[in-house]
Design an enzyme around this catalytic site. Sequence first.
Site, PDB file in Angstrom:
ATOM      1  N   GLU A  94      60.206  29.389  34.429  1.00  0.00           N
ATOM      2  CA  GLU A  94      59.063  28.526  34.727  1.00  0.00           C
ATOM      3  C   GLU A  94      58.438  27.920  33.478  1.00  0.00           C
ATOM      4  OE1 GLU A  94      56.802  31.373  37.266  1.00  0.00           O
ATOM      5  OE2 GLU A  94      56.622  29.665  38.615  1.00  0.00           O
ATOM      6  N   CYS A 129      33.135  33.844  41.388  1.00  0.00           N
ATOM      7  CA  CYS A 129      31.781  33.286  41.490  1.00  0.00           C
ATOM      8  C   CYS A 129      31.225  32.882  40.123  1.00  0.00           C
ATOM      9  CB  CYS A 129      30.848  34.329  42.082  1.00  0.00           C
ATOM     10  SG  CYS A 129      31.440  34.994  43.624  1.00  0.00           S
ATOM     11  N   ARG A 150      36.627  27.926  37.718  1.00  0.00           N
ATOM     12  CA  ARG A 150      36.830  29.332  38.062  1.00  0.00           C
ATOM     13  C   ARG A 150      37.326  29.498  39.501  1.00  0.00           C
ATOM     14  NH1 ARG A 150      33.383  32.866  34.885  1.00  0.00           N
ATOM     15  NH2 ARG A 150      33.170  34.175  36.714  1.00  0.00           N
ATOM     16  N   LYS A 161      50.651  24.621  41.664  1.00  0.00           N
ATOM     17  CA  LYS A 161      50.112  25.969  41.831  1.00  0.00           C
ATOM     18  C   LYS A 161      50.225  26.433  43.273  1.00  0.00           C
ATOM     19  CE  LYS A 161      48.154  29.779  40.731  1.00  0.00           C
ATOM     20  NZ  LYS A 161      49.115  30.779  40.204  1.00  0.00           N
ATOM     21  N   ASN A 185      27.030  37.865  41.259  1.00  0.00           N
ATOM     22  CA  ASN A 185      28.488  38.000  41.092  1.00  0.00           C
ATOM     23  C   ASN A 185      28.800  39.482  41.091  1.00  0.00           C
ATOM     24  OD1 ASN A 185      28.494  35.285  40.667  1.00  0.00           O
ATOM     25  ND2 ASN A 185      29.087  35.369  38.525  1.00  0.00           N
ATOM     26  N   GLY A 186      29.947  39.867  41.647  1.00  0.00           N
ATOM     27  CA  GLY A 186      30.319  41.285  41.666  1.00  0.00           C
ATOM     28  C   GLY A 186      30.357  41.795  43.092  1.00  0.00           C
ATOM     29  N   LYS A 228      59.702  34.079  35.440  1.00  0.00           N
ATOM     30  CA  LYS A 228      58.664  33.724  34.459  1.00  0.00           C
ATOM     31  C   LYS A 228      59.270  32.921  33.320  1.00  0.00           C
ATOM     32  CE  LYS A 228      55.749  34.059  36.200  1.00  0.00           C
ATOM     33  NZ  LYS A 228      55.763  34.513  37.539  1.00  0.00           N
ATOM     34  N   TRP A 279      32.916  32.595  45.433  1.00  0.00           N
ATOM     35  CA  TRP A 279      34.329  32.815  45.773  1.00  0.00           C
ATOM     36  C   TRP A 279      34.312  33.991  46.734  1.00  0.00           C
ATOM     37  CZ3 TRP A 279      38.536  36.236  44.884  1.00  0.00           C
ATOM     38  CH2 TRP A 279      39.796  35.644  45.000  1.00  0.00           C
ATOM     39  N   HIS A 311      79.972  42.168  39.344  1.00  0.00           N
ATOM     40  CA  HIS A 311      80.714  41.557  40.461  1.00  0.00           C
ATOM     41  C   HIS A 311      80.811  40.040  40.331  1.00  0.00           C
ATOM     42  CE1 HIS A 311      81.038  45.316  42.659  1.00  0.00           C
ATOM     43  NE2 HIS A 311      79.764  45.554  42.350  1.00  0.00           N
ATOM     44  N   GLU A 367      61.611  38.754  38.793  1.00  0.00           N
ATOM     45  CA  GLU A 367      60.333  38.139  38.419  1.00  0.00           C
ATOM     46  C   GLU A 367      60.307  37.805  36.925  1.00  0.00           C
ATOM     47  OE1 GLU A 367      57.917  36.756  39.752  1.00  0.00           O
ATOM     48  OE2 GLU A 367      56.186  36.937  38.422  1.00  0.00           O
TER      49      GLU A 367
HETATM   50  O1  M6R Z   1      50.301  31.332  46.644  1.00  0.00           O
HETATM   51  P1  M6R Z   1      51.549  32.118  46.919  1.00  0.00           P
HETATM   52  O2  M6R Z   1      51.497  33.519  46.356  1.00  0.00           O
HETATM   53  O3  M6R Z   1      51.946  32.131  48.363  1.00  0.00           O
HETATM   54  O4  M6R Z   1      52.691  31.333  46.124  1.00  0.00           O
HETATM   55  C1  M6R Z   1      54.033  31.721  46.237  1.00  0.00           C
HETATM   56  C2  M6R Z   1      54.875  31.065  45.160  1.00  0.00           C
HETATM   57  O5  M6R Z   1      54.827  29.669  45.273  1.00  0.00           O
HETATM   58  C3  M6R Z   1      54.420  31.489  43.752  1.00  0.00           C
HETATM   59  O6  M6R Z   1      54.456  32.877  43.590  1.00  0.00           O
HETATM   60  C4  M6R Z   1      55.320  30.844  42.696  1.00  0.00           C
HETATM   61  O7  M6R Z   1      56.605  31.392  42.754  1.00  0.00           O
HETATM   62  C5  M6R Z   1      54.724  31.006  41.295  1.00  0.00           C
HETATM   63  N1  M6R Z   1      54.832  29.775  40.574  1.00  0.00           N
HETATM   64  C6  M6R Z   1      55.394  32.038  40.479  1.00  0.00           C
HETATM   65  O8  M6R Z   1      54.954  32.082  39.162  1.00  0.00           O
END
Ligand code: M6R
Length: 611
Positions: A491, A2, A27, A606, A100-101, A488, A74, A507, A484
Amino acid sequence: MCGIIGYIGKRDALPILIEGLKRLEYRGYDSAGVGILDDKKLSVFRSPGKISSLEKALGDSTIAGTIGIAHTRWATHGPPEERNAHPHADCGARLAVVHNGIIENYAELRASLESRGHTFRSQTDTEVLPHLIEEEQKKKSCDLSTAVRSVLRQIRGTYGIAVVSSEAPDKLIVARLGSPIVLGIGTDEFFVASDASAVLGHTHKVIFLDDGEMAELSRDGYRIFSLDNSKIDKSPEELDWSAEDMQKNGQPHFMLKEMLEQPEVIRNSLRGRLDVENGLAVLGGLRDVAERLRHIDRLIIVACGSAYYAGQVGEYMIEENAGIPVEVELGSEFRYRQPIITENTAVLAVSQSGETADTLAAIREAKMKGALTLGIVNAVGSTIARETDAGVYNHAGPEIGVASTKAFVSQLTVFALLTLFLGRQRKMSMSYGRKLALELQRIPDLVQSILANRQALEPIAASISGAKGMFYLGRKYNAPIAFEGALKLKEVSYIHAEGYASGEMKHGPIALVDSSFPSVVIAPVDSVFEKNKSNIQELKARGGKIFSLTDEDSGDLRSMSDGIIAVPKTVEMLQPILDIVPLQLLAYQVALTKGFDPDKPRNLAKSVTVE
Ligand code: M6R
């Protein structure tokens, strides 16, 4: 999350407020509203959706008035609908509040106000505020700031608020506890906002309120005071940040800003959800399905990308501590095979955006086959949140960085809460539940200590940045953290990194290892520490460089490693929440070393709303 903007001065408030709302758009929000005072007339306009929808709702109406407040919401309590958008008003529509909060004791306050004849029009926690102020003024016939002060002493939770009233048409009241409020000091005019970026177009002279502080603004000046009405002297400071800098809280990238927010994000995910004394998790969003959950004999987690890896950590947590068989499935695979679902199967979607097409399709398929559907979702009111039978929100705030960081950490936190919830319905003892609850409360500070030490990662980042490829390895709870961590790095730095369960590496993948192919091994001193050490020896024997992520008790692992990524220690189940943080920071640092912008990773979106 928010946003708040307010104005008092000599100019028309409306265009200033709308412009301020637009500056807060970054935001993330799902509805917006304004409240303007023209002498004794209060006009409120609200609309779900974008600020452009609010502008449409305002139409050609010319709303005069030189004092007003506005808000981007939000959603937390109640979906993004007009009635839930701010400002909220009292029964007589004489005063308006933006907030907000989260007000944690709103349910009991609302019940008590309703029993005294107040009529509520929204589902929000915020609406108790205007009614309480109204009640206070009726009881004590006091001025607006006295009434607000007295109300804030009845509130449990967090707030940044702004209040205007037609009975005090020359006053704007703000207060802060846990949710930022900044005053913008102009010439003959004043601004208030939740974020200085909203006022920087008008003034760079600002005063940041601290927790427990309030301010009363008029056209002639302002006064800052505490909840017990003691005067507070604060001088304005001059900000030389641009609006863009402010949106990032002065950080160079959203990715870094969001990583730095993680201690607070974890606190927000936990807030009001731990009953430490009884060793319980209090998950309001699961209340209606609690009895059904007691009888499930299988849980299928569906998700994509980082959320999928969070689901894998959740699988280990729930199987080990709650004794429920769990499977984790990629959303994109689930509906194209014949998943076996019985009436005691629950299917849980994990999604930051709540809009990922593959995850949504999986949850629709599960629903069609009669499963109980659940969600761990960050975006309130999103499609997955609406279409699941019940769920738990992350409360991580909007995540702008394409590479998920704070949302992932909040997903792990929610999985820990869910494990406590399901475990205590089954075999978990009260004393173990208590231990977990107490340990969870320590996690934000431990994450903070990792963030504070982030410079120590720079030499490792420099060493990795020239690699042609690398491994991330981990066992048990840390196998998904290896996946993960590798994601990262891929990406944001475009280095080919593969995550493997440590034991799997021999393996086949070990064929890749030579002196130019380093590995990050996640090896805290836990139940699989010795096994990880054996795998490290296998890599070293082939000339591979080793960067070990471990804690202070790791003894000779240190001398086997080419670099140490130090993390504090917690219980095994919660360790992944700590271990992922330096791996996020490392990926960020490698991206910078290679000259890439981590906020704009190539080829990525995103929210992936296509199959
Ligand atoms: O919005 P979601 O959590 O469903 O998105 C899932 C994936 O697309 C998301 O986690 C993606 O792998 C990110 N880019 C990871 O950093």
